[in-house]
Scaffold this active site. Structure first.
Site, PDB file in Angstrom:
ATOM      1  N   GLU A  80       0.837  -1.199   0.000  1.00 55.45           N
ATOM      2  CA  GLU A  80       0.000   0.000   0.000  1.00 55.45           C
ATOM      3  C   GLU A  80       0.875   1.252   0.000  1.00 55.45           C
ATOM      4  O   GLU A  80       1.894   1.325   0.685  1.00 55.45           O
ATOM      5  CB  GLU A  80      -0.915  -0.003   1.230  1.00 55.45           C
ATOM      6  CG  GLU A  80      -1.699   1.272   1.466  1.00 55.45           C
ATOM      7  CD  GLU A  80      -2.789   1.510   0.420  1.00 55.45           C
ATOM      8  OE1 GLU A  80      -3.702   2.293   0.703  1.00 55.45           O
ATOM      9  OE2 GLU A  80      -2.736   0.934  -0.683  1.00 55.45           O
ATOM     10  N   ASP A 108      -2.571  -4.962   0.584  1.00 52.95           N
ATOM     11  CA  ASP A 108      -1.853  -3.921   1.314  1.00 52.95           C
ATOM     12  C   ASP A 108      -0.479  -4.366   1.800  1.00 52.95           C
ATOM     13  O   ASP A 108       0.460  -3.575   1.833  1.00 52.95           O
ATOM     14  CB  ASP A 108      -2.692  -3.451   2.510  1.00 52.95           C
ATOM     15  CG  ASP A 108      -3.998  -2.813   2.073  1.00 52.95           C
ATOM     16  OD1 ASP A 108      -3.955  -1.951   1.183  1.00 52.95           O
ATOM     17  OD2 ASP A 108      -5.058  -3.184   2.614  1.00 52.95           O
TER      18      ASP A 108
END
Length: 252
Positions: A80, A108
């Site tokens: 992320e 992420d």
């Protein structure tokens, strides 16, 4: 809300959020709630990774002070916040190295200890509702889902919370603090309710129109200095620019 975000989040997190919104053609001056949500999500992802390493024996350990003699590997790869092209390059590299199944959507994090991608969620609603929405979107049992809320609740795939209780408590405390700071500035209701957010935006625009014709007095007073909190990242070339100290919101 924009002022709140710039005061309460690390400048590098704010910069990453600005780039993300620009990439999707969104205006942070209008989508201020989304701006705040992206910054919050980024911070949670970085905090999730903080202090977690894998030692020479392949065991997961938590190190807060850093031992220069220890041969440690970061337990989590942060995906992320990266440029989309770079993010997919990192994912391809991970999959080629570990044999992990390539996800359809950008996750992420990647957990080198449990060999799985992780999708982090931060919600203003019920955790189980948001969890189901995430699971329905991802449609993959290979990607682990972990949801946090601003009320201290959390939900994870198969009740596997990945982190130790203390690390998760640090994240929950930060989210609760953000909620309190928003509430003290009258921003929380609009952050939770899209309808309230639209009403507040119309009110702000109307107020700006009324003030446009008034004489402007420029203030020479400098902003209060931001107090530095304990650094949440350890020294590492990989995320050096992101490991500056978190900034505490100045009280009005």
């Amino acid at each position: 809300m924009e002022d709140f975000v710039r005061q309460c989040f690390n400048p590098m997190i704010v910069e990453l959020a600005e780039k993300a919104m620009k990439e999707y053609g969104e205006d942070l001056k209008i989508e201020t709630n989304k701006f705040a949500a992206i910054c919050t999500h980024l911070e949670v992802c970085f905090m999730y990774s903080d202090f977690h390493f894998i030692d020479e024996q392949g065991e997961s350990i938590v190190v807060e002070l850093g031992d220069p003699n220890a041969l440690l590997k970061h337990r989590f790869e942060i995906i992320e916040g990266r440029d989309r092209t770079i993010a997919w390059t990192v994912i391809n590299s991970i999959c080629n190295t570990t044999g992990a199944e390539k996800p359809k959507f950008l996750p992420d994090l990647y957990d080198y200890k449990k060999n799985r991608f992780i999708e982090i969620g931060v919600t203003r609603r019920e955790v189980h509702i948001y969890y189901l929405e995430k699971a329905n979107k991802i449609k993959s049992e290979k990607t682990h889902i972990h949801i946090f809320s601003f009320t201290g609740e959390e939900m994870a795939t198969k009740a596997d919370y990945t982190l130790d209780e203390e690390s998760r408590a640090r994240i929950k405390t930060r989210l609760f603090t953000i909620r309190q700071e928003m509430a003290s500035r009258g921003l929380w209701d609009s952050f939770v309710s899209p309808r309230e957010a639209k009403r507040q935006l119309k009110k702000d625009l109307k107020s700006q129109e009324q003030c446009a014709s008034l004489p402007t007095k420029v203030s020479r007073q400098t902003s209060p200095a931001l107090k530095i909190l304990e650094p949440m990242w350890m020294d590492s070339n990989r995320t050096a620019t992101l490991r500056a100290s978190f900034l505490k919101c100045p009280k009005k």
